[in-house]
Write an enzyme that holds these catalytic residues in place. Structure first.
Site, PDB file in Angstrom:
ATOM      1  N   TYR A 169      26.931 -99.824  -8.293  1.00  0.00           N
ATOM      2  CA  TYR A 169      26.422 -98.456  -8.410  1.00  0.00           C
ATOM      3  C   TYR A 169      24.914 -98.505  -8.653  1.00  0.00           C
ATOM      4  CZ  TYR A 169      31.334 -97.272  -8.490  1.00  0.00           C
ATOM      5  OH  TYR A 169      32.642 -97.147  -8.136  1.00  0.00           O
ATOM      6  N   ARG A 345      44.610-102.774 -15.417  1.00  0.00           N
ATOM      7  CA  ARG A 345      45.890-102.695 -14.708  1.00  0.00           C
ATOM      8  C   ARG A 345      47.085-102.919 -15.619  1.00  0.00           C
ATOM      9  NH1 ARG A 345      43.829-106.794 -10.294  1.00  0.00           N
ATOM     10  NH2 ARG A 345      42.677-107.378 -12.184  1.00  0.00           N
TER      11      ARG A 345
HETATM   12  C1  LIG Z   1      42.992 -98.127  -9.870  1.00  0.00           C
HETATM   13  C2  LIG Z   1      41.757 -98.666 -10.479  1.00  0.00           C
HETATM   14  C3  LIG Z   1      40.655 -97.828 -10.662  1.00  0.00           C
HETATM   15  C4  LIG Z   1      39.490 -98.331 -11.255  1.00  0.00           C
HETATM   16  N1  LIG Z   1      38.446 -97.468 -11.501  1.00  0.00           N
HETATM   17  C5  LIG Z   1      37.350 -97.930 -12.162  1.00  0.00           C
HETATM   18  C6  LIG Z   1      36.307 -97.041 -12.526  1.00  0.00           C
HETATM   19  O1  LIG Z   1      36.366 -95.834 -12.314  1.00  0.00           O
HETATM   20  N2  LIG Z   1      35.228 -97.585 -13.159  1.00  0.00           N
HETATM   21  C7  LIG Z   1      35.138 -98.915 -13.441  1.00  0.00           C
HETATM   22  O2  LIG Z   1      34.140 -99.361 -14.010  1.00  0.00           O
HETATM   23  N3  LIG Z   1      36.111 -99.764 -13.115  1.00  0.00           N
HETATM   24  C8  LIG Z   1      37.223 -99.302 -12.499  1.00  0.00           C
HETATM   25  N4  LIG Z   1      38.247-100.164 -12.233  1.00  0.00           N
HETATM   26  C9  LIG Z   1      38.106-101.590 -12.633  1.00  0.00           C
HETATM   27  C10 LIG Z   1      38.669-101.823 -14.025  1.00  0.00           C
HETATM   28  O3  LIG Z   1      37.959-101.127 -15.024  1.00  0.00           O
HETATM   29  C11 LIG Z   1      38.601-103.313 -14.379  1.00  0.00           C
HETATM   30  O4  LIG Z   1      37.227-103.689 -14.341  1.00  0.00           O
HETATM   31  C12 LIG Z   1      39.387-104.189 -13.409  1.00  0.00           C
HETATM   32  O5  LIG Z   1      40.614-103.575 -13.052  1.00  0.00           O
HETATM   33  C13 LIG Z   1      39.681-105.560 -14.043  1.00  0.00           C
HETATM   34  O6  LIG Z   1      40.410-105.393 -15.245  1.00  0.00           O
HETATM   35  P1  LIG Z   1      42.014-105.628 -15.312  1.00  0.00           P
HETATM   36  O7  LIG Z   1      42.278-107.000 -14.772  1.00  0.00           O
HETATM   37  O8  LIG Z   1      42.345-105.501 -16.768  1.00  0.00           O
HETATM   38  O9  LIG Z   1      42.657-104.595 -14.478  1.00  0.00           O
HETATM   39  C14 LIG Z   1      39.422 -99.692 -11.654  1.00  0.00           C
HETATM   40  C15 LIG Z   1      40.536-100.507 -11.480  1.00  0.00           C
HETATM   41  C16 LIG Z   1      41.696-100.018 -10.902  1.00  0.00           C
HETATM   42  C17 LIG Z   1      42.868-100.932 -10.745  1.00  0.00           C
HETATM   43  S1  SF4 Z   2      50.258-101.431  -8.761  1.00  0.00           S
HETATM   44 FE1  SF4 Z   2      50.333-103.680  -9.000  1.00  0.00          FE
HETATM   45  S2  SF4 Z   2      48.293-104.191  -9.819  1.00  0.00           S
HETATM   46 FE2  SF4 Z   2      48.524-102.002 -10.087  1.00  0.00          FE
HETATM   47  S3  SF4 Z   2      49.321-101.778 -12.163  1.00  0.00           S
HETATM   48 FE3  SF4 Z   2      51.098-101.866 -10.794  1.00  0.00          FE
HETATM   49  S4  SF4 Z   2      51.722-104.001 -10.752  1.00  0.00           S
HETATM   50 FE4  SF4 Z   2      49.642-103.904 -11.584  1.00  0.00          FE
END
Ligand SMILES: Cc1cc2nc3c(=O)[nH]c(=O)nc-3n(C[C@H](O)[C@H](O)[C@H](O)COP(=O)(O)O)c2cc1C
Ligand code: SF4
Length: 387
Positions: A169, A345
């Protein structure tokens, strides 16, 4: 015996106290209409709050109309305040704090019909046209927009504001040596490239004072050749620490524009994303999407090796993020000196995972990192495995 803090005990984040050290990372909820809070958005965060998290984060809220990265994001103007207050009240009733992520999408805004803005003009495949380089007047105006957005979040009764300095961004584009080709005071040396992001952070802190905790989500690496990498991002963290305007830094990586899967790891949901695109574009994406979305294998706590370098380099509180799914990972993060962890997630899959981990009902989340929730941001963000 370990001297690491108990992740489930209360912890201080700047001026606020969280009931534990686990933060719900921003996952854009796709639940707003007319750029203000909706009942659906409130329910999304009520469930996460009821599930035991210390603080939930309302995902990407734009500081101005031209800062929107997708249609229908919250725009942080005065009209948003009553909805923010309702959301904050509901989350607080569950014993959880609430943050708003604020940002300007820069070139990514081209996807919403606006002329994308960037440090230097780039071709935007989202809009099929070139972006416009920001002027000094734009920089002054967008800095004010960030400050005003911080004030709106504070007036909305929130506890914290997370400034988005990552994921390609606008502020992240300024940090990137690949995307920022300017030769004025905003480009060139790292000190110049960091000037605008630092100015934004200072302006937000000045606007909110001690009313809110102020954090930033910072890229450790863009995941693209020639982009921001850890040698420079550590220096940026040092500069931000020296400026004294942040209460914590959340460490991330990747670029929505240039390399999204670096952010998530695991499988790219090509077909599900193609389904959200109109006709020919969807067909093209189905055929060639793999080229745009190179995949990286998923590993638990995949950003930890990079984040460790930051832990050694700075004293400011750090929030470890990226593939955290297990109780032992959270405990290990505490042992390695991270003050907080953020989970995205894992909490989409199970909004009550924190409760389950705390009561030892479970030691590991059920998310399989298939990433099929990514395209659901256009229809109401959800785990596709949950009905
Ligand atoms: C559906 C979805 C939407 C996301 N939207 C944002 C967002 O709006 N802003 C952001 O900084 N990161 C966003 N992310 C990234 C998450 O904040 C995070 O950085 C990334 O999923 C890794 O963390 P995790 O492994 O715990 O999911 C999004 C991730 C997912 C899966
Ligand atoms: S759709 Fe897949 S990656 Fe996303 S929360 Fe569910 S299991 Fe996790």
């Amino acid at each position: 015996m370990s001297t690491a803090p108990d992740p489930f005990a209360p912890a201080q984040l700047g001026p606020i106290t969280l009931r534990n050290r686990i933060v719900k990372a921003a996952t854009f909820e796709g639940a707003t209409r007319d750029h203000v809070v909706s009942d659906r958005l409130i329910e999304f965060h009520r469930r996460v709050a009821a599930g035991g998290v210390g603080m939930t984060t309302v995902a990407y809220c734009a500081v101005s109309p031209d800062g929107c990265g997708t249609p229908n994001e919250i725009i942080l103007a005065d009209a948003a305040i009553p909805g923010l207050q309702r959301l904050a009240d509901v989350v607080h009733a569950e014993g959880t704090a609430v943050a708003a992520q604020i940002g300007h999408a820069g070139a990514v805004a081209a996807a919403t019909g606006h002329r994308g803005l960037s440090p230097s003009p780039v071709f935007s495949p989202l809009a099929m046209k070139r972006t416009r380089a920001v002027t000094d007047d734009d920089i002054a105006r967008i800095t004010r927009d960030f400050a005003d957005a911080g004030r709106v979040v504070a007036d909305g009764g929130f506890d914290a504001v997370e400034i988005h300095l990552g994921h390609g961004y606008l502020p992240s584009e300024f940090l990137s040596p690949k995307l920022n080709r300017r030769t004025d005071q905003w480009g060139g040396s790292l000190a110049n490239r960091a000037r605008f992001p630092r100015q934004i952070v200072t302006a937000v802190r000045d606007a909110v004072g001690g009313r809110l905790a102020v954090t930033a989500k910072l890229n450790m690496a863009d995941g693209v050749p020639g982009g921001l990498w850890i040698d420079e991002s550590i220096e940026v963290a040092r500069m931000l620490e020296a400026d004294g305007c942040l209460d914590a830094i959340e460490l991330t990586g990747g670029s929505s524009l240039q390399n999204p899967m670096y952010l998530f790891r695991g499988e790219a949901p090509i077909h599900e994303m193609a389904d959200t695109m109109p006709g020919v574009i969807g067909l093209g994406f189905r055929l060639f999407g793999k080229r745009f979305l190179p995949e990286y294998p998923f590993e638990e706590a995949y950003f930890l090796p990079y984040a460790r370098q930051f832990r050694e380099a700075v004293d400011i509180p750090l929030i470890l993020l990226g593939g955290i799914n297990r109780l032992d990972t959270i405990q290990r993060a505490m042992e390695e000196g991270f003050e907080f962890v953020a989970m995205g997630r894992a909490l989409l899959r199970e909004p009550d995972l924190v409760d389950k981990l705390q009561t030892r009902t479970s030691a590991e989340g059920l998310c399989i990192h298939c990433n099929k929730c990514m395209p659901t941001i256009y229809s109401g963000t959800r785990c596709v495995l949950v009905e």
